[in-house]
Design a protein around this motif. Structure first.
Motif, short mmCIF file in Angstrom:
data_model
loop_
_atom_site.label_atom_id
_atom_site.label_comp_id
_atom_site.label_asym_id
_atom_site.label_seq_id
_atom_site.Cartn_x
_atom_site.Cartn_y
_atom_site.Cartn_z
N HIS A 5 107.04 -5.19 33.36
CA HIS A 5 107.27 -4.38 34.56
C HIS A 5 107.32 -5.20 35.85
N GLY A 6 106.84 -6.43 35.84
CA GLY A 6 106.54 -7.11 37.09
C GLY A 6 105.06 -6.90 37.39
N GLY A 7 104.59 -7.41 38.49
CA GLY A 7 103.18 -7.27 38.82
C GLY A 7 102.97 -7.26 40.31
N ARG A 8 101.70 -7.31 40.71
CA ARG A 8 101.38 -7.31 42.14
C ARG A 8 101.51 -8.70 42.74
N ARG A 9 101.34 -9.75 41.91
CA ARG A 9 101.45 -11.12 42.42
C ARG A 9 101.98 -12.03 41.32
N ALA B 196 108.49 -0.55 43.07
CA ALA B 196 107.06 -0.21 42.92
C ALA B 196 106.22 -1.44 42.64
N TRP B 197 106.87 -2.51 42.14
CA TRP B 197 106.15 -3.73 41.76
C TRP B 197 106.49 -4.84 42.75
N GLN B 198 105.48 -5.38 43.38
CA GLN B 198 105.66 -6.34 44.46
C GLN B 198 106.47 -7.56 44.01
N THR B 199 106.22 -8.06 42.82
CA THR B 199 106.88 -9.30 42.39
C THR B 199 108.35 -9.09 42.04
N LYS B 200 108.83 -7.85 41.99
CA LYS B 200 110.24 -7.60 41.75
C LYS B 200 111.07 -7.66 43.03
N ARG B 201 110.42 -7.81 44.17
CA ARG B 201 111.14 -7.72 45.44
C ARG B 201 111.66 -9.07 45.91
N TRP B 202 112.97 -9.14 46.14
CA TRP B 202 113.56 -10.28 46.83
C TRP B 202 113.03 -10.27 48.25
N SER B 203 112.90 -11.42 48.87
CA SER B 203 112.20 -11.49 50.16
C SER B 203 112.99 -10.81 51.27
N PHE C 279 117.16 -10.02 39.50
CA PHE C 279 116.07 -9.94 38.52
C PHE C 279 115.18 -11.17 38.67
N GLY C 280 113.88 -10.92 38.79
CA GLY C 280 112.92 -11.99 38.91
C GLY C 280 111.98 -12.07 37.72
N PRO C 281 110.82 -11.38 37.78
CA PRO C 281 109.85 -11.49 36.69
C PRO C 281 110.30 -10.82 35.40
N THR C 282 111.26 -9.91 35.50
CA THR C 282 111.77 -9.22 34.31
C THR C 282 113.15 -9.78 33.96
N ILE C 283 113.66 -9.40 32.78
CA ILE C 283 114.95 -9.91 32.32
C ILE C 283 115.81 -8.74 31.84
#
Length: 352
Positions: A322-326, A201-208, A291-295
């Motif tokens: 949660h992560g974010g949109r950007r 649901a959160w864009q910044t959590k997505r691996w490319s 895991f990217g913006p979250t831990i």
């Protein structure tokens, strides 16, 4: 009301309120299972949003699913009052309110149970007879189970349920449908199956998508079958990866029982910090979670011994809960820096 003066066996209609995302509901099911084992004579309801209702219905410990469509027919205070009425009609005596929003506090108030228990972080704390300390150091499953600590017959024994196995209703028909679908795609049982679940649901959590596609090609070169899956809203993302990797996409084609059946059939699931972690682990399938913006310390990491988390050590992590949109820095280095050749051996290790 003093702690430990409550007896769980004094309540025969127990409702758990969790009106967040699908993954949050998956992490709620161990609490329902623990309640079933401790107090099997009781009836248990789960209050969820429409997207999570099919998952709640899969759990043997859930006798009743009460749907609150907060963005649809139940929007506004009128809809919240209707949901409270449904709880009263069902006869809810005890509410365990895991969701901490203003909505759920009002729902607890308006449904008039004998007792409502919330979190120390809940909105409108005066609504609740008792508030459970929020365990920042705990996994979310354990935070949910800690609601049992206030009952005299449980106390600190709630910890014994930390690894409880959630019993699901039979998925036989769904498993047959999934097998037929996989066979129609040319996927046979001889090769290990790896599922990529790239959505969040959160864009910044997505691996490319580029990295997912590269990983898919590498897995195929190792003799694996690969499929991509996700929700209907993630169809374009999944189809982009499928096109780049020349593998099938099942995005938007599976209901929750079929998705659980697919994960059960799978040797390993690769996904972001999102619901597929918890759905795969419900059926005992290991995950490789990116895991990217979250831990993991936030309490939403995979829990099976054969699962693992891959993340980068960066001074900017975590940037939000949660992560974010950007990405605040505009680099997305936390996930862009995880390369497919780092993920591949972790997946292969789980196929042995």
């Amino acid at each position: 009301m003093p702690r430990r003066c409550l007896r769980l066996r004094d309540f025969y209609r127990i409702a758990i309120v969790q009106m967040a995302y699908l993954g949050d509901v998956a992490l709620t099911l161990p609490l329902a299972e623990a309640l079933r084992q401790i107090h099997p004579e009781a009836r248990r309801a789960l209050v969820v949003i429409p997207a999570a209702a099919p998952l709640a219905a899969c759990a043997e410990a859930v006798d009743e699913v009460i749907v609150y469509d907060k963005r649809g027919v139940d929007a506004g205070f009128g809809g919240l009052r209707r949901c409270a009425q449904r709880l009263r009609q069902w006869g809810a005596e005890l509410l365990l309110v895991l969701h901490r929003s203003l909505r759920t506090a009002l729902l607890a108030r308006w449904s008039s149970p004998q007792c409502a228990i919330g979190s120390s972080r809940s909105a409108l704390p005066w609504v609740y007879a008792l508030r459970i300390p929020y365990g920042w150091h705990l996994h979310e499953v354990e935070r949910n189970l800690s609601f049992l600590s206030v009952f005299a017959e449980v106390g600190e024994q709630w910890r014994a349920f930390a690894n409880v196995s959630v019993r699901l209703r039979p998925l036989g028909e769904a498993e047959q449908q999934v097998e037929r679908l996989l066979q129609s795609l040319g996927i046979r049982q001889m090769a290990p199956l790896v599922v990529l679940a790239p959505g969040s649901a959160w864009q910044t959590k997505r691996w490319s998508p580029r990295h997912y596609a590269t990983l898919a090609r590498q897995l195929r070169a190792e003799g694996c079958s690969v499929v991509v899956t996700g929700a209907l809203a993630e169809k374009a993302l999944c189809e982009e990866i499928a096109r780049l990797a020349e593998v099938p996409s099942l995005a938007g084609r599976l209901e929750i029982p079929e998705l659980l059946a697919l994960f059960r059939r799978t040797a390993c699931v690769v996904c972001n910090d999102s619901a597929p972690i918890h759905l795969a682990e419900l059926v005992g399938t290991p995950v490789v979670a990116l895991f990217g913006p979250t831990i993991p310390e936030f309490g939403f990491a995979p829990r099976l011994p054969r699962s693992c988390v891959i993340g980068r050590s960066l001074p900017c992590r975590p940037c939000s809960i949660h992560g974010g949109r950007r990405c605040p820095l505009g680099t997305h280095a936390c996930l862009e820096g995880i390369l497919p050749q780092e993920v591949l051996p972790q997946v292969l290790a789980r196929l042995r």
